[in-house]
Design an enzyme around this catalytic site. Structure first.
Site, mmCIF file in Angstrom:
data_model
loop_
_atom_site.group_PDB
_atom_site.id
_atom_site.type_symbol
_atom_site.label_atom_id
_atom_site.label_comp_id
_atom_site.label_asym_id
_atom_site.label_seq_id
_atom_site.Cartn_x
_atom_site.Cartn_y
_atom_site.Cartn_z
ATOM 1 N N HIS A 122 37.630 -7.327 -34.728
ATOM 2 C CA HIS A 122 36.276 -7.804 -34.438
ATOM 3 C C HIS A 122 35.694 -6.977 -33.304
ATOM 4 C CE1 HIS A 122 35.982 -11.495 -36.848
ATOM 5 N NE2 HIS A 122 37.280 -11.613 -36.651
ATOM 6 N N ALA A 169 61.837 -5.750 -33.041
ATOM 7 C CA ALA A 169 61.309 -7.081 -33.332
ATOM 8 C C ALA A 169 60.502 -7.608 -32.150
ATOM 9 C CB ALA A 169 62.449 -8.034 -33.664
ATOM 10 N N ARG A 175 49.303 1.324 -29.069
ATOM 11 C CA ARG A 175 49.025 2.760 -28.998
ATOM 12 C C ARG A 175 50.008 3.486 -29.906
ATOM 13 N NH1 ARG A 175 50.919 3.548 -22.691
ATOM 14 N NH2 ARG A 175 53.066 2.806 -22.942
ATOM 15 N N ARG A 192 64.108 4.327 -26.371
ATOM 16 C CA ARG A 192 65.034 5.436 -26.522
ATOM 17 C C ARG A 192 64.552 6.266 -27.713
ATOM 18 N NH1 ARG A 192 68.933 4.494 -30.493
ATOM 19 N NH2 ARG A 192 68.950 2.391 -31.372
#
Length: 559
Positions: A122, A169, A175, A192
């Protein structure tokens, strides 16, 4: 319903809807025809393109304007799909996943249950208009090849997830994810590297690690030969020093790390018999080595620092040689819960937490070796140890002990390493207050008295590297942790002395001639472990071509 009749497998009437990967191998012909009819209908009436051996659960909600699945894809029950989806081959959208907006998947992308991949958002530009009345905006999400996205992940619009990456998880991805990275947390950060070769090379760590690994492996025989005294038939820590029990064990560990076998100076069976023969059958301890190659009795049980460390060093050396102690550690098997608590209370936690932690390390390791032999000791002794540590850990530092003006957090951090290594790490249990441990270690590592290149020693750096590795799963302050790991690793790679190994203390022009900087087996074994831990934090450990399996093994102890 697909598969066998419901009465033949209660509670599993929608088996393939929730476990679709086995549909084309296990479903009956009626179910397969039904699936082909569904695919034909979607192609004819909605213009969808669906490859061979795909499966779409009829319990999913598929509302896309554009829809393309490559060969071998499946969409499980409860999934909610809308917008435009273009997927390569062998992609998986697991139960209750949400994939909406403009989304493009490469080949072999696996999306875990309850994950949301949201390729739209939105707008909120007009503060005077309710959000739901404002227009949508979609940049789209692109996910590369061979990507695993765990359960309960959220991927937001505009993100690109690079090839061969893993999203842990619960992560919230705001980004781009670099190719080959493992990311986690909220917001997601690099934890890592799944593919070390794709890690950033701005500091050329990969090249440095590669060169170091080649040097260490090539020079390992010379490092061991240098410390072998043929007249005594024993290893010394460094040429000219007396033989010690620890030197024999360090030689076994260095050989295992860099050669993948026992030291060549003696047959492995001879080394096993010697180490087993040094154990006192009455106490189960190994005392100090005399000049004639026999050992002294331990003076004060686990309060004898040498004998306490030999529980670790001899026990793990024997394990690496495919053997173990000849006897249980009797002084521990006879210790009951009340005596464990009394021993913990006697330790100098407020003035010398390292020594207190070393006592715990020996106690925990002795309990570990005894349990491995089937000797469970006195009822409640192990539980008393862990209970005391859990209830006495300082919630402000995550550790035991107190900082002091003369050495800051040194005792607290070093004591935490020793105490947690022999207990939580060795038994595979989570440490209490892991985020506070990270806070404490990151504060400590800023103390220039101990972490300037010329003041570093193997003990202090190991006692930072291991706690950061042990708590890495939290992803807490991950960018700072990785920055510390890069700095300390770059320093450590420069400490090697050709054909001699590592000294306990880092070499530097201002410390030339100090005994602690002379290369030896102890420094070599410890720095090799430090380098592995730091490299693994950065996802680069595979470059080293070794993995600690002894005292400083990263996994819980052998069972």
């Amino acid at each position: 319903m697909t598969g066998p009749p419901l009465e033949d497998r209660p509670f599993d009437g929608n088996h393939f809807d929730y476990s679709p990967w086995s549909f084309w191998d296990e479903a009956d012909e009626r179910a397969k025809r039904r699936q082909l009819d569904v695919r034909r209908h979607l192609a004819e009436h909605r213009g969808y393109r669906i490859g061979e051996r795909c499966f779409l659960s009829e319990l999913a909600s598929v509302q896309n304007e554009e829809f393309h699945l490559g060969h071998g894809c499946y969409v499980a029950a409860g999934a909610y799909l809308s917008g435009s989806l273009h997927a390569g081959r062998d992609c998986t959208i697991n139960p209750y996943a949400v994939v909406r907006g403009h989304v493009r998947l490469g080949d072999a992308v696996r999306i875990g249950a309850h994950t949301s991949v949201l390729g739209f958002n939105h707008t909120t530009d007009d503060p005077d208009t309710e959000v739901f009345r404002q227009p949508l905006r979609s940049t789209g999400i692109t996910i590369g090849d061979d990507v695993w996205i765990g359960s309960h992940v959220v991927v937001l619009d505009g993100v690109t997830v690079g090839d061969r990456s893993v999203v842990a998880a619960g992560a919230v991805v705001t980004r781009d994810v670099p190719a080959g990275a493992v990311v986690g947390g909220n917001p997601a950060r690099v934890l890592r590297w799944r593919v070390p070769a794709l890690a950033p090379r701005s500091d050329d760590l990969v090249a440095g690690l590669t060169a170091f690994a080649e040097t260490a492996h090539a020079q390992a025989r010379r490092v061991l030969e240098r410390c072998w005294d043929p007249d005594l038939g024993l290893f010394t820590d460094r040429p000219g020093s007396p033989p010690t029990v620890r030197a024999q064990c360090d030689a076994v560990e260095v050989a295992d790390l860099l050669l993948g076998r026992a030291p060549e100076q003696l047959p492995a069976r001879v080394q096993v018999d010697r180490l087993r023969g040094w154990q006192d059958p009455g106490t189960g301890l190994v005392g100090a080595l005399r000049p004639d190659g026999t050992v002294e009795p331990a003076r004060d049980g686990l309060s004898d620092p040498g004998a306490a460390y030999h529980v670790l060093s001899v026990g793990y050396a024997l394990d690496l040689l495919g053997s173990g102690f000849a006897e249980p550690v009797h002084v521990v098997s006879r210790t009951d819960a009340a005596e464990v608590v009394a021993g913990l209370e006697r330790q100098p936690w407020t003035t010398n937490a390292w020594a207190a932690g070393a006592w715990v390390d020996a106690l925990g390791t002795a309990l570990h070796w005894n349990r491995r032999r089937g000797d469970l000791g006195a009822t409640g002794a192990t539980e008393a140890l862990f209970g005391w540590l859990l209830t006495r850990a300082d919630p402000r530092t995550g550790a035991w002990g107190r900082p002091a003006p003369e050495d800051g957090l040194l005792q607290v951090v070093n004591g935490f390493y020793r105490a947690s290594r022999g207990t939580f790490a060795q038994f595979g249990l989570p440490v209490p207050h892991p985020e506070r441990v990270v806070d404490t270690v990151l504060e400590h590592v800023r103390d220039a008295r101990f972490f300037r290149p010329e003041t570093q020693n193997a003990c202090n750096v190991l006692d930072v590297a291991h706690p950061l590795w042990l708590t890495r799963g939290t992803a807490y302050r991950a960018d700072e942790v990785l920055g510390v790991a890069r700095r300390l690793l770059a320093d450590a790679l420069g400490h090697w002395t050709d054909h001699a190994g590592f000294g306990f203390r880092a070499p530097h022009p201002t410390t030339t001639g100090l005994p602690a900087t002379a290369p030896g087996l102890q420094g070599t074994e410890m720095w090799l472990a430090v380098i592995w831990l730091l490299a693994d934090l950065l996802g680069l450990a595979e470059v080293l071509r070794y993995r600690p399996r002894g005292v400083h093994r990263p996994e819980p102890g052998p069972v």
